[in-house]
Design an enzyme around this catalytic site. Structure first.
Site, mmCIF file in Angstrom:
data_model
loop_
_atom_site.group_PDB
_atom_site.id
_atom_site.type_symbol
_atom_site.label_atom_id
_atom_site.label_comp_id
_atom_site.label_asym_id
_atom_site.label_seq_id
_atom_site.Cartn_x
_atom_site.Cartn_y
_atom_site.Cartn_z
ATOM 1 N N LYS A 17 -5.447 2.124 -0.324
ATOM 2 C CA LYS A 17 -6.000 1.874 1.020
ATOM 3 C C LYS A 17 -5.194 2.609 2.093
ATOM 4 O O LYS A 17 -5.762 3.235 2.973
ATOM 5 C CB LYS A 17 -5.985 0.368 1.360
ATOM 6 C CG LYS A 17 -6.742 -0.506 0.400
ATOM 7 C CD LYS A 17 -6.780 -1.955 0.881
ATOM 8 C CE LYS A 17 -5.420 -2.633 1.002
ATOM 9 N NZ LYS A 17 -4.690 -2.782 -0.266
ATOM 10 N N ARG A 92 -7.600 -10.587 4.636
ATOM 11 C CA ARG A 92 -7.152 -10.804 3.271
ATOM 12 C C ARG A 92 -7.533 -12.177 2.749
ATOM 13 O O ARG A 92 -7.227 -12.504 1.604
ATOM 14 C CB ARG A 92 -5.640 -10.698 3.233
ATOM 15 C CG ARG A 92 -5.132 -9.561 2.338
ATOM 16 C CD ARG A 92 -3.679 -9.461 2.632
ATOM 17 N NE ARG A 92 -2.873 -8.798 1.675
ATOM 18 C CZ ARG A 92 -2.308 -7.611 1.884
ATOM 19 N NH1 ARG A 92 -2.604 -6.902 2.933
ATOM 20 N NH2 ARG A 92 -1.463 -7.127 1.021
ATOM 21 N N ARG A 131 5.892 3.421 -6.878
ATOM 22 C CA ARG A 131 5.681 3.788 -5.473
ATOM 23 C C ARG A 131 7.012 3.885 -4.731
ATOM 24 O O ARG A 131 7.910 3.073 -4.937
ATOM 25 C CB ARG A 131 4.799 2.724 -4.812
ATOM 26 C CG ARG A 131 4.524 3.004 -3.361
ATOM 27 C CD ARG A 131 3.302 2.305 -2.878
ATOM 28 N NE ARG A 131 3.504 0.884 -2.633
ATOM 29 C CZ ARG A 131 2.572 0.098 -2.110
ATOM 30 N NH1 ARG A 131 1.369 0.583 -1.848
ATOM 31 N NH2 ARG A 131 2.806 -1.165 -1.911
ATOM 32 N N ARG A 164 9.924 -0.548 -2.058
ATOM 33 C CA ARG A 164 9.728 -1.798 -1.323
ATOM 34 C C ARG A 164 10.168 -2.965 -2.199
ATOM 35 O O ARG A 164 9.887 -2.995 -3.387
ATOM 36 C CB ARG A 164 8.240 -1.961 -0.973
ATOM 37 C CG ARG A 164 7.872 -1.274 0.313
ATOM 38 C CD ARG A 164 6.378 -1.226 0.531
ATOM 39 N NE ARG A 164 5.686 -2.498 0.345
ATOM 40 C CZ ARG A 164 4.382 -2.668 0.572
ATOM 41 N NH1 ARG A 164 3.656 -1.647 0.990
ATOM 42 N NH2 ARG A 164 3.804 -3.822 0.377
#
Ligand code: AMP
Length: 221
Positions: A17, A92, A131, A164
């Site tokens: 996204k 969400r 990621r 993260r």
């Protein structure tokens, strides 16, 4: 692009996204509103919002609806949203979607459509665990699928890339459960309202960008 874009990008964490929202932002000149990015900045700046949100984010849980709705409500009133916006990571939950309907009605705006990006769970886990994110400019990379030119360094701004905290294996699993239980019901919510457009989120970034633009139909012409 001449049209005003007012869309929601829906999909599991790691569905792409953020990457596609940035491309839409460039093409339409409308801002990407990533609730995750806003919250992470608030955490880094140690604002009252950040202090409230940090624990939820690190556990992979959702920040309470009232906090998020208030934050998005303020953001949507900013000047740069008057000719469109790209919502990334919001809504969400069903209550968030209902609140968005109220917010938009009050601002005399409506959504063009909701793009649902579909990616199988095994691929999501591979994407999230590899990621890497630039803390400074938000640049996104992947150790295997989209590595930076120099390991650990952002191509765009030269800052250090981080993993993260919520991209750790245990937290990823929890975030996917949260997605299934709380966010996936939005697919039906928006289908029932005739706003849903689904697309396959597996493939290269440019391939998916083409699908996103195809799903936007006349809006992207
Ligand atoms: P994201 O970058 O979109 O994956 O979001 C990272 C984290 O921020 C999530 O796991 C939640 O803790 C929090 N968050 C982001 N957007 C929302 C939202 N719309 N509602 C509740 N929590 C959110």
């Amino acid at each position: 692009m001449a049209s005003e874009i007012r869309v929601v990008l829906l999909g599991a964490p790691g569905a792409g996204k953020g990457t596609q929202a940035k491309l839409l932002q460039e093409a339409f000149g409308a801002p990407q509103i990533s609730t995750g990015d806003i919250l992470r900045k608030a955490v880094a700046d140690q604002t009252p919002l950040g202090k409230q949100a940090a624990d939820y984010i690190n556990r992979g849980a959702l920040v309470p609806d009232a906090v998020i709705v208030d934050m998005v409500g303020q953001r949507l009133q900013a000047d740069d949203c008057q000719h469109g916006f790209i919502l990334d990571g919001f809504p969400r939950t069903i209550p968030q979607a209902e609140s968005l309907d109220v917010l938009l009605a009050r601002l005399r705006m409506s959504l063009n459509c909701v793009l649902s990006v579909k990616v199988p769970q095994a691929e999501i886990i591979a994407r999230l665990s590899g990621r890497r994110t630039c803390k400074k400019c938000g640049g996104l990379f992947h150790v295997a699928f989209d590595p930076p030119k120099t390991e650990g360094v952002c191509d765009q701004c030269g800052s250090a890339l981080i993993q993260r905290e919520d991209d750790s294996e245990a937290t990823i699993k929890h975030r996917l459960e949260v997605y299934e239980n709380q966010t996936a019901p939005l697919v039906r919510y928006y289908r029932d309202r005739g706003l849903l457009r689904e697309l396959d989120g597996v493939g290269g970034i440019d391939e998916i960008r083409k699908r996103v633009f195809a799903a936007l139909g006349d809006l992207a012409k």
